[in-house]
Design a protein around this motif. Structure first.
Motif, mmCIF file in Angstrom:
data_model
loop_
_atom_site.group_PDB
_atom_site.id
_atom_site.type_symbol
_atom_site.label_atom_id
_atom_site.label_comp_id
_atom_site.label_asym_id
_atom_site.label_seq_id
_atom_site.Cartn_x
_atom_site.Cartn_y
_atom_site.Cartn_z
ATOM 1 N N PRO A 539 0.809 -1.227 0.000
ATOM 2 C CA PRO A 539 0.000 0.000 0.000
ATOM 3 C C PRO A 539 0.843 1.278 0.000
ATOM 4 N N LEU A 540 1.915 1.314 -0.763
ATOM 5 C CA LEU A 540 2.817 2.458 -0.727
ATOM 6 C C LEU A 540 2.212 3.666 -1.439
ATOM 7 N N ARG A 541 2.440 4.839 -0.862
ATOM 8 C CA ARG A 541 1.926 6.078 -1.454
ATOM 9 C C ARG A 541 3.045 6.935 -2.031
ATOM 10 N N PHE A 542 4.284 6.650 -1.661
ATOM 11 C CA PHE A 542 5.415 7.290 -2.321
ATOM 12 C C PHE A 542 6.570 6.303 -2.355
ATOM 13 N N GLY A 543 7.544 6.586 -3.200
ATOM 14 C CA GLY A 543 8.664 5.690 -3.427
ATOM 15 C C GLY A 543 9.033 5.738 -4.897
ATOM 16 N N ALA A 544 9.953 4.904 -5.298
ATOM 17 C CA ALA A 544 10.359 4.837 -6.705
ATOM 18 C C ALA A 544 10.915 3.455 -6.974
ATOM 19 N N GLY A 545 11.016 3.108 -8.252
ATOM 20 C CA GLY A 545 11.533 1.804 -8.612
ATOM 21 C C GLY A 545 10.504 0.710 -8.456
ATOM 22 N N VAL A 546 10.891 -0.498 -8.793
ATOM 23 C CA VAL A 546 10.019 -1.666 -8.629
ATOM 24 C C VAL A 546 10.098 -2.117 -7.176
ATOM 25 N N LYS A 547 8.961 -2.354 -6.565
ATOM 26 C CA LYS A 547 8.935 -2.719 -5.146
ATOM 27 C C LYS A 547 9.162 -4.226 -4.993
ATOM 28 N N LEU A 548 10.220 -4.552 -4.284
ATOM 29 C CA LEU A 548 10.587 -5.962 -4.137
ATOM 30 C C LEU A 548 9.523 -6.748 -3.379
ATOM 31 N N LYS A 549 8.813 -6.104 -2.467
ATOM 32 C CA LYS A 549 7.754 -6.826 -1.738
ATOM 33 C C LYS A 549 6.678 -7.327 -2.705
ATOM 34 N N THR A 550 6.406 -6.541 -3.766
ATOM 35 C CA THR A 550 5.407 -6.944 -4.752
ATOM 36 C C THR A 550 5.928 -8.093 -5.613
ATOM 37 N N VAL A 551 7.162 -7.943 -6.082
ATOM 38 C CA VAL A 551 7.796 -8.987 -6.897
ATOM 39 C C VAL A 551 7.890 -10.292 -6.116
ATOM 40 N N GLU A 552 8.327 -10.183 -4.880
ATOM 41 C CA GLU A 552 8.544 -11.366 -4.045
ATOM 42 C C GLU A 552 7.249 -12.116 -3.791
ATOM 43 N N ALA A 553 6.183 -11.394 -3.445
ATOM 44 C CA ALA A 553 4.904 -12.048 -3.183
ATOM 45 C C ALA A 553 4.399 -12.788 -4.415
ATOM 46 N N LEU A 554 4.544 -12.162 -5.587
ATOM 47 C CA LEU A 554 4.134 -12.833 -6.820
ATOM 48 C C LEU A 554 4.942 -14.104 -7.037
ATOM 49 N N GLN A 555 6.250 -14.031 -6.820
ATOM 50 C CA GLN A 555 7.079 -15.212 -7.046
ATOM 51 C C GLN A 555 6.756 -16.337 -6.066
ATOM 52 N N TYR A 556 6.271 -15.973 -4.873
ATOM 53 C CA TYR A 556 5.852 -16.992 -3.920
ATOM 54 C C TYR A 556 4.400 -17.431 -4.150
ATOM 55 N N GLY A 557 3.749 -16.821 -5.149
ATOM 56 C CA GLY A 557 2.409 -17.256 -5.516
ATOM 57 C C GLY A 557 1.298 -16.732 -4.630
ATOM 58 N N ALA A 579 -3.695 -6.671 -8.231
ATOM 59 C CA ALA A 579 -4.880 -5.830 -8.061
ATOM 60 C C ALA A 579 -4.422 -4.451 -7.604
ATOM 61 N N VAL A 580 -4.725 -3.420 -8.374
ATOM 62 C CA VAL A 580 -4.200 -2.075 -8.104
ATOM 63 C C VAL A 580 -5.345 -1.125 -7.765
ATOM 64 N N HIS A 581 -5.259 -0.510 -6.557
ATOM 65 C CA HIS A 581 -6.272 0.449 -6.097
ATOM 66 C C HIS A 581 -5.592 1.498 -5.224
ATOM 67 N N ASP A 582 -5.887 2.762 -5.474
ATOM 68 C CA ASP A 582 -5.366 3.843 -4.641
ATOM 69 C C ASP A 582 -6.415 4.359 -3.652
ATOM 70 N N ASP A 583 -7.663 4.065 -3.891
ATOM 71 C CA ASP A 583 -8.743 4.465 -2.999
ATOM 72 C C ASP A 583 -8.873 3.452 -1.860
ATOM 73 N N ALA A 584 -9.012 3.955 -0.644
ATOM 74 C CA ALA A 584 -9.056 3.067 0.525
ATOM 75 C C ALA A 584 -10.212 2.086 0.457
ATOM 76 N N VAL A 585 -11.380 2.539 0.026
ATOM 77 C CA VAL A 585 -12.548 1.657 -0.037
ATOM 78 C C VAL A 585 -12.321 0.536 -1.048
ATOM 79 N N ALA A 586 -11.815 0.893 -2.230
ATOM 80 C CA ALA A 586 -11.565 -0.123 -3.257
ATOM 81 C C ALA A 586 -10.446 -1.073 -2.828
ATOM 82 N N PHE A 587 -9.419 -0.523 -2.167
ATOM 83 C CA PHE A 587 -8.309 -1.361 -1.679
ATOM 84 C C PHE A 587 -8.847 -2.377 -0.678
ATOM 85 N N ALA A 588 -9.682 -1.916 0.255
ATOM 86 C CA ALA A 588 -10.241 -2.812 1.272
ATOM 87 C C ALA A 588 -11.111 -3.888 0.632
ATOM 88 N N ALA A 589 -11.910 -3.502 -0.359
ATOM 89 C CA ALA A 589 -12.787 -4.484 -1.008
ATOM 90 C C ALA A 589 -11.977 -5.575 -1.693
#
Length: 639
Positions: A539-557, A579-589
């Motif tokens: 749920p990052l709101r700032f940063g840059a580059g590819v996020k390893l936490k996202t890559v890692e979770a996908l690789q672990y299935g 699944a990509v959502h920036d709105d809190a309600v959509a993210f929670a759903a």
């Protein structure tokens, strides 16, 4: 395990006690054979009183080599560990040596790092000079020293603690009993291994303590050394001609040591990697990706050295086991290592700025190739953070810092011979500012593999984060936003929902710990962790580059719900796979659907499996190294 012993009862008792302690929890402890080599009564009493020990009794002292032969003839093990009776092993000492044997099939012998009773290093393997004399690597340095502390080939290792492959022992006839009663039989043995095409290795992940020469007086030892050195030169003179000449002055020792190492380490490019700290897996902030990169380069034959600039250098066993050296030192070490390298890979703009300053002073013929590892655009990260700031003063400060990083990153584009980016978007930035060559490498991780495609045992939400940068980091902001804005919506639908956060939460984030959030501390086995969670969040709101936490979770299935920033650089996977959502309600759903709806979870997992089928199983840095090598034998010249 063979322990010849004569007259040191106290040493033998301590040696056997250390072995019992080291292997107390082993389901298959090693077979310990004590050779009573014309031993006195006190030694015999110790040996016979010890439990779990086999005894081979010789009424006469047959010397170290002869005693070892007696012990070997009583064993059928495929590997034989020789120990002096004045050696104390430590827990876990044997596993790295056996691992080296398994991974290096040409290894005939492998030794540990040997520490003296005074706490100083005795040896990390040794050199055999052309004249038959020897020099232990690292002798007299502090036990905390990083000098020579990586796995590598050596000329020989002392038989005070030496693991030998039984086939190798038989191939050369073992230790030569002409070196009676002791000394130089191990040097001769290692030369004999070389003659039949076998290798000697040292693995400093293994460590023992050696009292050294407890079994002989100094005068007698000097006599034996002189006599047996002469015998070695007579027997192995032709083979010794291929060795490095012994230095005649102390000032020449470092160059001679380097030449002895170079003779055995291969011809791969010399790669220096510069980062803020020594990378290792599990600490976040891009260091997992860097650790993967180091292993990938070493696996392909590069001679890799790591130099940390911000935090103190430290010993990382996984790097040492891969043959990767860690360099300790400041500006002097930086300049020395750059001068000895073919390629310098620099990560993070603060380090690249320093490297560019140094490279400007070097004449073209002395310049290694400079590669900037752009794991993220720092100015972009700060600009995004400024956009979220609560007050104008903070936003202004962040924009000022971003402007400074922007200037640095533009300068890097003009200085580096090559820039490696994690996304096409960030590569375009460097290309727009005149970079000579830009390559994109998605940071897939070598250690990650799919967990079972089953919901059995899965119940929680995972937030995998490192906390090196504290609560004000992108991870800190992301967790606070998720806990305050999203998690209450999730709990309203799924009362049993719980977030499992890796690491120890820094203050004030630790206030969030409770029924619906648990800080796991350091997680040594991420595969097991991912096997127990149902959905991962980024749920990052700032940063840059590819996020390893996202890559890692996908690789672990594991299905991932991310913000736009959390899925950055993975545009081709957004939607069905992330699944990509920036709105809190959509993210929670989206989180609720994956926690509660079996069909949604299974569909998401199936999409991940299809996407991950095309992910390389080895790091892209391996292909990069091949390309670099193929471009020309002299990789020091810029592209």
């Amino acid at each position: 395990m063979i322990i010849p012993t004569v007259s040191q009862a106290a040493h033998l008792a301590a040696c056997l006690g250390a072995l019992r302690h080291a292997h107390a929890d082993s389901p298959t402890p090693p077979d310990v054979i004590v050779v009573l080599n014309g031993a006195d009564t006190a030694v015999r009493d110790v040996a016979h009183a010890a439990s779990g020990v086999r005894i081979v009794d010789s009424p006469t002292n047959r010397g170290f080599a002869g005693g070892c032969h007696l012990g070997v003839r009583s064993s059928v093990a495929p590997f034989i560990a020789f120990l002096n009776d004045d050696v104390l092993v430590s827990p876990g000492w044997l596993e790295p040596l056996l691992q080296t044997m398994a991974e290096r099939p040409r290894a005939g012998a492998v030794g540990p790092r040997v520490i003296g009773g005074d706490g100083l290093v005795q040896e990390v393997g040794s050199i055999i000079w052309r004249d038959g004399t020897t020099r232990p690597f690292g002798r007299g340095t502090s036990r905390a020293s990083l000098a020579w502390r990586w796995r590598r080939r050596v000329d020989y290792c002392s038989a005070c603690a030496l693991l030998v492959r039984r086939e190798a022992w038989d191939a050369v006839g073992g230790f030569d009993e002409q070196y009676h009663p002791a000394y130089y039989e191990d040097v001769d043995f290692c030369l004999a291994l070389d003659l039949v095409g076998l290798e000697v290795w040292v693995d400093p992940r293994s460590e023992v303590i050696h009292a050294e020469s407890a079994s002989s007086s100094s005068h007698f030892k000097q006599f034996l050394f002189a006599r047996h050195h002469q015998r070695l030169v007579l027997q192995r003179g032709a083979l010794l001609e291929s060795r490095v000449a012994a230095p005649t002055e102390a000032a020449h020792v470092p160059l001679a040591e380097a030449a002895a190492v170079a003779r055995l380490e291969g011809t791969g490019p010399r790669v220096l990697v510069v980062d803020d700290r020594v990378p290792s897996h599990g600490i976040g902030s891009g260091f997992d990706r860097m650790a993967d990169m180091l292993h990938g380069l070493a696996d392909c034959g590069a001679r890799v050295r790591v130099l940390p600039t911000e935090l103190e250098a430290r010993f990382v066993p996984s790097l040492a086991g891969a043959g990767i050296a860690v360099v300790d030192g400041g500006d002097e070490a930086f300049e020395r290592e750059v001068g000895a390298s073919d390629v310098v890979i620099v990560s993070r703009p603060n380090n690249a700025r320093r490297a560019c300053t140094l490279f400007e002073r070097l004449p073209p013929e002395r310049r290694p190739r400079l590669v900037y590892d752009a794991e993220a655009l720092y100015h972009r990260r700060l600009l995004r953070q400024a956009g979220l700031a609560d007050d104008d003063a903070t936003a202004s400060l962040l924009r000022t810092q971003a402007a400074a990083w922007l200037e640095a990153e533009i300068a890097i584009a003009g200085c580096a011979d090559e820039i490696v980016c994690v996304s096409r978007d960030e590569a375009a930035f460097f290309e727009a500012h005149g970079a000579r060559r830009v390559r994109v490498m998605t940071p897939w991780l070598c250690r990650a593999a799919p967990t079972e495609a089953s919901l059995a045992g899965r119940a929680d939400i995972a937030f995998v984060a490192g906390w090196l940068a504290g609560a004000s980091s992108p991870n800190g902001d992301a967790l606070e936003w998720f806990v305050t804005e999203v998690l209450p919506l999730v709990v309203a639908e799924v009362p049993w929902a719980r977030v499992r956060v890796t690491g120890s939460l820094p203050a004030p984030l630790d206030r969030f710990e409770g029924m619906h959030l648990h800080a796991e501390g350091f997680v040594p086995d991420l595969a097991d962790f991912y096997r127990r969670v149902r959905v991962a969040i980024a749920p990052l709101r700032f940063g840059a580059g590819v996020k390893l936490k996202t890559v890692e979770a996908l690789q672990y299935g594991v299905p991932v719900v991310a913000t736009t920033v959390g899925a950055e650089g993975l545009e081709g996977l957004q939607g069905e796979v992330i699944a990509v959502h920036d709105d809190a309600v959509a993210f929670a759903a989206a989180v609720v659907a994956r926690l509660r709806d079996v069909d949604t979870w299974r569909a998401h997992r199936a999409a991940i499996d299809r996407a991950m089928a095309g992910v390389p199983t080895s790091t892209d840095w391996a292909a990069w190294l091949v390309d670099t090598t193929m471009e020309g034998a002299d990789v020091r010249h810029p592209v």
